[in-house]
Design a protein around this motif. Structure first.
Motif, PDB file in Angstrom:
ATOM      1  N   ASP A  12     -36.956 118.463  -9.276  1.00 21.69           N
ATOM      2  CA  ASP A  12     -35.601 118.491 -10.153  1.00 21.69           C
ATOM      3  C   ASP A  12     -35.480 119.729 -10.619  1.00 21.69           C
ATOM      4  N   ASP A  58     -34.481 114.190  -7.710  1.00 22.09           N
ATOM      5  CA  ASP A  58     -33.348 113.978  -8.470  1.00 22.09           C
ATOM      6  C   ASP A  58     -32.144 114.120  -7.586  1.00 22.09           C
ATOM      7  N   SER A  86     -33.219 109.902 -11.344  1.00 24.32           N
ATOM      8  CA  SER A  86     -31.761 110.421 -11.708  1.00 24.32           C
ATOM      9  C   SER A  86     -31.401 109.634 -13.047  1.00 24.32           C
TER      10      SER A  86
END
Length: 122
Positions: A12, A58, A86
């Motif tokens: 991420d 992500d 996400s």
């Protein structure tokens, strides 16, 4: 889940998300080995170097986005267990991720129950 240590790759671009998820995972099972990446390019490299048991990925990131990263990981290892985590939760994105091989999709802000369900599959 076995007692053997599992490797989990967190990818991420948000340091805060990585820190919070890492803290939760280590509280859930202190034997987890957590590997972190801040973009999709790093994630692919770290996947190849570490062969993690699970990836939290992500979608919106610099360099290489999550969908492209997912495709590259699956090209390298078709058995890779990848969970998309996400804030982009539209149906098109979800279908694309599942079509590309994601095993699950968790909407941000993630909740403990959703992550626990994924961990129970290890």
């Amino acid at each position: 889940m076995s007692d053997l240590s599992k490797k989990i790759l967190l990818c991420d671009d948000s340091l805060l998300v990585r820190v919070q998820l890492k803290e939760f995972l280590l509280n859930y099972n202190s034997s987890f080995e957590i590997i972190e990446a801040s973009d999709g390019e790093q994630a692919v490299e770290k996947y190849i170097d570490n062969n993690p048991d699970l990836v939290f990925l992500d979608i919106v990131m610099p360099q290489v986005d999550g969908l492209e990263c997912l495709k590259r990981i699956k090209d390298y290892d078709q058995d890779a267990k990848v969970v998309i985590i996400s804030s982009i939760g539209n149906q098109v994105m979800l279908r694309e991720a599942l079509k590309a091989g994601a095993m699950n999709f968790i909407q941000k802000p993630w909740n403990e129950e959703g992550v626990k369900k994924v961990l129970e599959t290890l």
